[in-house]
Design an enzyme around this catalytic site. Sequence first.
Site, mmCIF file in Angstrom:
data_model
loop_
_atom_site.group_PDB
_atom_site.id
_atom_site.type_symbol
_atom_site.label_atom_id
_atom_site.label_comp_id
_atom_site.label_asym_id
_atom_site.label_seq_id
_atom_site.Cartn_x
_atom_site.Cartn_y
_atom_site.Cartn_z
ATOM 1 N N CYS A 110 0.732 -1.417 -0.069
ATOM 2 C CA CYS A 110 -0.057 0.010 -0.246
ATOM 3 C C CYS A 110 0.851 1.341 0.065
ATOM 4 C CB CYS A 110 -0.890 0.070 1.249
ATOM 5 S SG CYS A 110 -2.122 -1.384 1.174
ATOM 6 N N HIS A 243 -2.573 7.321 3.848
ATOM 7 C CA HIS A 243 -2.974 5.872 3.095
ATOM 8 C C HIS A 243 -4.388 5.661 3.766
ATOM 9 C CE1 HIS A 243 -3.656 1.915 1.946
ATOM 10 N NE2 HIS A 243 -3.536 1.312 3.061
ATOM 11 N N ASN A 273 -10.410 0.394 1.226
ATOM 12 C CA ASN A 273 -8.894 0.284 1.047
ATOM 13 C C ASN A 273 -8.608 -0.013 -0.453
ATOM 14 O OD1 ASN A 273 -6.339 0.085 1.067
ATOM 15 N ND2 ASN A 273 -6.270 -1.188 3.041
#
Lengths: 314, 314
Positions: A110, A243, A273
């Site tokens: 990520c 993030h 996400n």
Amino acid sequence: MYIHQVAAYLPAHIVTNEHFTRLNGLSHDWIIERTGIRERRKAAVGENTNTMAIEATQRALAAAPEFIHGLDLIVGATYTPYDTIFTVAHAVQHALDVADIPVVSISSACSSLLNAIEIVEGYFAMGKASRAVVVVSEHNTAYNNEEDTIAGHLWGDGAATLLISKERLAETDLRMVDLITGGAATVGKANTAVTLKPVERGLVMPHGRDVFTHACQHMARVTSQLLERNQLGVEDVTYLIPHQANLRITRNVLESLGLPTERAVSNIQDLGNTGCAGAAIALADTREQLTPGNKVVITVFGGGYSYGAMLLER
Amino acid sequence: MYIHQVAAYLPAHIVTNEHFTRLNGLSHDWIIERTGIRERRKAAVGENTNTMAIEATQRALAAAPEFIHGLDLIVGATYTPYDTIFTVAHAVQHALDVADIPVVSISSACSSLLNAIEIVEGYFAMGKASRAVVVVSEHNTAYNNEEDTIAGHLWGDGAATLLISKERLAETDLRMVDLITGGAATVGKANTAVTLKPVERGLVMPHGRDVFTHACQHMARVTSQLLERNQLGVEDVTYLIPHQANLRITRNVLESLGLPTERAVSNIQDLGNTGCAGAAIALADTREQLTPGNKVVITVFGGGYSYGAMLLER
């Protein structure tokens, strides 16, 4: 170096929390409370990491059509590859039909967005490139088991493309002031907490608490480090783009840094996400609100683990 | 920049051509004639891309134990990932227990070795690193269908690690004189000729002839380009290390360049196509034979497509 343009692509199909209530018995309120996620996008049949990357890139180039002249580097990023040989970066090169330039795809999970930009920074420093496409694309639903009651409801699909140039091309360009990346595979349960083993086909997060703890700590720490070495305080940050993993992580990072809620950019509510694409999608949505002198910090944390922070100035 | 040490790891288990004769009816002579491959290695149960990368790195560091002090960058490469989140580079960071340094894994398929080294070159140019581990590791047998009569017999497993420093550390270091990489996703059947789609679990090569043609053309062309811009002739090349895909490709490249057979380094006979690890394994085997002034060209070609060439001088 300067970010000249950013554009996102999101699949049309929306998956609401009710889908997971029916599937796994997880209530809307329970999901909201623990993650902040109301809904997420799911790629259609025929869509994949490569097609989404191409869509995002075509949108970015539609907004800046002259950028393709002199394009001399493509860096793709994904941990949910459609093809590890005809990679996401190669798919974009194929679609753009620009020959004989360095093309590579990467993963630090990520946090890949900032690793990709740092690789571009390196090519610019060598004089081997001066105009780059960075494309981040995740097809989480291709690897996610939505019946997984631990993490199946977290993931969404999406992509974004940044057009990055060594020299300023327009007044609205964002100057990349500073960038830090780091691997953190040495801490906690980095090797097992969240993994995607393609042969076993699984995107799983057996140790969510370990991820949560280290994400909070690392994003706050690296943001402080970035601000400190640029002699800035948190009050100088117009927007923080963390993030997009979990709204509770974002709130925790804000609290550690002493930033009010309204200074954080969040799309996790609507997108879930979206891996390394999440922060880039948020930047695409934020960019037009910026005025001269505004500063944006993007901070990321990835499974495996990895972290990073980048300071941009309008 | 300098290559200070190179070491390889190969799994112990040998798969001979007879295995494919029994399985698919392909004779030893037929395989030899078309590929040059006599045997290849297969990772044991419990081995994977990450474990092989760690083994290779520990061997490199055993030969140069002081290198780890000041290690500030890890770049991994593979198109056959064990885990795209706890990536091959993260696994090596975890094993070495070196915190807070940039860590990233990449793929440009079989040509990733040179992309990885070019990324290191960029970090060195930025002043963000000065001592790097580059690790290339392929677990082809995890994704290969050995019953595939077209390409199932081609692939082998293996890994190699290069220790690369900005400054010369020892007299035997190889100076990296020049390096070119390029994506070639715009030519031929780049998007379909050889692919690894993890969700479909397949490493397949439906258009071997297209790969063959472009591999021969690109490796010869980029090697000529590299030599020309360094004012060298083929007679100055002590060893040519091409990507180890097929002995017929190697012979074709030698012929195009006007190099005699003995100037090429080949391990394809014993290892099969070990992807982006192949040329690095060959360099590990060649390094000790070099004498001051010797020049080595590594040239690669990868599916997707990608190519590259690097000039080293002892």
